[in-house]
Design an enzyme around this catalytic site. Structure first.
Site, PDB file in Angstrom:
ATOM      1  N   LYS A 118       1.211  -1.072  -0.392  1.00 56.56           N
ATOM      2  CA  LYS A 118       0.153  -0.123  -0.050  1.00 56.56           C
ATOM      3  C   LYS A 118       0.716   1.159   0.287  1.00 56.56           C
ATOM      4  CE  LYS A 118      -4.257  -1.659   0.265  1.00 56.56           C
ATOM      5  NZ  LYS A 118      -5.272  -1.173  -0.563  1.00 56.56           N
TER       6      LYS A 118
ATOM      7  N   GLU B 136      -9.623   6.332   3.188  1.00 53.28           N
ATOM      8  CA  GLU B 136     -10.745   4.917   3.258  1.00 53.28           C
ATOM      9  C   GLU B 136      -8.907   4.182   3.583  1.00 53.28           C
ATOM     10  OE1 GLU B 136     -10.082   5.401   0.491  1.00 53.28           O
ATOM     11  OE2 GLU B 136      -9.444   3.179  -0.329  1.00 53.28           O
TER      12      GLU B 136
ATOM     13  N   SER C 174       1.888  -9.223  -0.689  1.00 53.16           N
ATOM     14  CA  SER C 174       1.293  -8.236  -0.892  1.00 53.16           C
ATOM     15  C   SER C 174       2.008  -7.804   0.474  1.00 53.16           C
ATOM     16  CB  SER C 174       0.183  -8.227  -1.680  1.00 53.16           C
ATOM     17  OG  SER C 174      -0.930  -8.240  -0.150  1.00 53.16           O
TER      18      SER C 174
END
Lengths: 270, 408
Positions: free
Chosen positions: B101, B123, B390
């Site tokens: 991210k 969010e 990830s």
């Protein structure tokens, strides 16, 4: 002539400001809607915006978002909303009804199917909050075929170039969002509304109704100085939501009680 | 290296088109108030994306702040145990803040800085994007407010506390299903109210144009590195790529630089929840239909009336009824295949990688690992699968402990 155009032309000719009211179909329960629609007409409402509930009403403040949740809990859908309009038309063939909601239920039904069914039900206009002109061409084509007006939003952030492209697609009336925010917000800036409406009048002859943040006779009257009509929503939805255990007649009476001073305030401008 | 020459009928670099469409998907479906802000963002991004100074600043942050390049690790012991293809793990879990991210939040924070806006909103589902946003906000001295579904606030309480330590305000969202989609609704409401001074950092490749494009571009560093590393370490391109897909940002980041390598098979793994056949899942590409939500047209989980339905996944980061529009398009044109892995299978993969390789994966990434574990035995020993690991699983240990009936 489409009922919206006819009604707004009448109002203009009579020097009267149009009162547009928004309620959510199926809120707080399905039987309340039709009774309230008729009562609103008797109280001097010119155009009814009937909210089609959506699971993700991104543009709504907490009051109307809760109205959508209640309506969905009552199994209200786009189909059942058209059925209510059809029932309304059994005794009222004059008052324009605009469906207001979000793109996905219309997408799911299919643009052509929506247009045909809405027209048969007696719907006069559609306002799809999340369908800006860039994405609206296909739906617009279908709506035109059945003479349903496509109502677009204009916002304080809309620049002249965008306003022109919106005006080019719009019909019926333009809905100017009075503030940057969600429905029912409380930070109305009259001076900016005046300035923006003056600018828009240079681009279009279409009537302009103003909504978001109109809570009482005073704000309605203030906005009515510049607009052809005002839209009242959250005020009504909040009251209706608090009356889930009452009869449709009581709910309709409470809504009329809220509307009456606003109608009177607007009529003082005449 | 003639074997790595690109051959493809589709020029993927031409998508999205100027209106933000990937075929019929994508676009810009928001209320009018936000349209000018999106125009402005698009113009700024178009200008900056080819600006060498902007790219240099981004690359420098990725190298020295995030810790890139992330390794491509040959999971030999696990591969041998599975008895088929060689599995390489792209170690995004080793990034600063523990997941892919941050690649995107670094990029968008730079955009925020250039835009001169003083406030960041985001969010978050699993909390990784919220943490990554709070992190870059702290570094730039910007105010940060994060919207998170109330249910996710509970199941990802460690990340909530991390965000608070970083100085962010976390708003639990009580509406709807109280998960990621509702957090996104609330973030949109904030943005429409504070659009003048607020930069909205969307965490995935969904939302209105240009977000799916710019988030993809920022995440493509994953695939560019993996492509080079695989050529160096395995001596060839991978035979298959596997990544989990919620919104799909880690997946598109890995996939995109390989799209024109037609010999590379691409698998996106959705959250099958209790099983796709039960309806309790978060797999719109497996069991959904195209529609419009959160600013874009894409595959969605919805009922016959077009209402978005509640999703289920053991992993908060995949618990979303939509998916990035580019994935919808890649599915339709057949360039990528989208499969589903159930909660149980993901949990098993979580335990397996932890015990066999000493790497504790995020539950999201565990979905990709579980599919790789099915795929590898069907392939030859000299074939290569690259799996996007990830994120790391530290954030999930309370969830796993609860499933085991253990109070930590």
């Amino acid at each position: 002539m489409n009922r919206i155009t006819a009604r707004l032309a009448d109002a203009k000719q009579q020097g009267r400001k149009a009162l547009v009211t928004y309620i959510v179909n199926g809120d707080p329960f399905p039987d309340a809607t039709l009774t309230t629609m008729h009562a609103m007409v008797d109280a001097g409402v010119d155009i009814i915006e009937l909210g089609v509930p959506f699971s993700d009403p991104m543009a709504e403040g907490p009051v109307i978002a809760l109205g959508h949740e209640r309506a969905l809990a009552n199994k209200t859908s786009l189909k059942s909303t058209m059925a209510v309009v059809k029932a309304f038309r059994e005794t009222n063939n004059e008052t324009p009804v605009v469906l207001m909601g979000y793109a996905n239920p219309v997408e799911r039904m299919g643009y052509e199917s929506f247009a045909v069914q809405a027209s048969e039900a007696g719907v006069d206009g559609l306002l799809t909050v999340d369908l800006p002109p860039e994405e609206a061409a296909d739906l617009n084509t279908e709506l035109k075929k059945v003479n349903i007006e496509n109502i677009f939003l204009l916002a304080p952030t809309t620049n002249r170039e965008r306003a022109q492209s919106i005006v080019d697609l719009a019909s019926g009336f333009l809905y100017y969002v009075s503030l940057k925010g969600v429905t029912g917000a409380g930070h109305l800036d009259l001076a900016s509304v005046e300035e923006k409406l003056t600018e828009l009048r240079q681009l279009t002859e279409l009537p302009i109704c103003v909504g978001f943040g109109i809570k009482d006779a005073a704000t309605a009257k203030a906005i009515g100085q510049y607009a052809d009509g005002v839209v009242v929503g959250s005020l009504l939805v909040e009251r209706m939501g608090s009356m889930a255990d009452q009869s449709p007649e009581n709910i309709a009476a409470a809504v009329v009680e809220l509307i009456a001073p606003i109608r009177a305030g607007l009529d003082e401008l005449a | 290296m003639s074997d790595v020459e690109k051959k493809s009928a589709v020029d993927y670099s031409q998508f999205p088109d100027s209106k933000g469409h990937f075929g019929p998907y994508g676009g810009r479906f928001v209320s009018e108030t936000l349209m000018p802000a999106l125009d402005e963002l698009e113009q700024m991004y178009t200008r900056l994306k080819d600006d060498p100074d902007f790219q240099a600043e981004f690359d420098k942050d990725l190298a020295h702040y995030v810790g890139r390049p992330s390794p491509l690790y040959h999971a030999e012991r696990w591969s041998n145990k599975l008895g088929g293809a060689q599995i390489y793990l792209k170690r995004e879990d080793l990034n600063h803040t523990g997941a892919h991210k941050v690649n995107n939040t670094i990029g968008q924070a730079l955009l925020a800085k250039y835009s001169g806006k003083s406030r960041i909103i985001a969010e978050t589902g699993a909390g990784q994007h919220g943490v990554a946003s709070a992190t870059v906000a702290a570094r730039l001295g910007l105010k940060c407010e994060v919207y998170m579904g109330a249910e996710d606030v509970q199941r990802q309480s460690l990340n909530v506390y991390r965000m608070k330590l970083l100085g962010a305000t976390v708003h639990p969202v009580e509406s709807g299903s109280r998960t990621l989609k509702d957090a996104m609704n609330e973030a949109m409401r904030d943005w429409v109210t504070n659009v003048d001074d607020t930069f909205y950092i969307i965490g995935t490749v969904a939302g209105p144009h240009p977000y799916p494009q710019l988030v993809r571009d920022f995440q493509c560093v994953i695939g560019r590195e993996a492509r080079e590393q695989c050529l160096t370490q395995a001596g060839k391109l991978p035979d298959a790529l596997v990544a989990c897909v919620g919104g799909g940002s880690n997946a598109i980041g890995l996939f995109h630089p390989f799209l024109e390598d037609e010999g590379v098979k691409i698998y996106g793994v959705e959250a099958g929840g209790h099983g796709v056949e039960t309806g309790q899942h978060a797999a719109p590409l497996n069991d959904g239909i195209p529609g419009v939500l959160h600013g874009n047209r894409t595959y969605l989980m919805e009922d016959e009336n077009g209402q978005i339905i509640e999703t289920h996944s053991v992993s908060a980061g995949l618990d979303y009824p939509g998916v990035g529009p580019e994935h919808s398009w890649l599915k339709d044109i057949g360039r990528a295949e989208y499969v589903a892995i159930n909660d149980d299978e993901a949990m098993a993969a979580f335990r397996e990688l932890t015990r066999v390789e000493g790497i504790m994966p995020a539950l999201e990434s565990s979905h990709a690992l579980a599919y790789a574990a099915k795929l590898a035995p069907t392939m030859d020993k000299d074939q290569v699968i690259v799996v996007n690991l990830s994120g790391r699983g530290d954030k999930d240990i309370l969830t796993v402990a609860a499933i085991d009936g253990i109070k930590v």
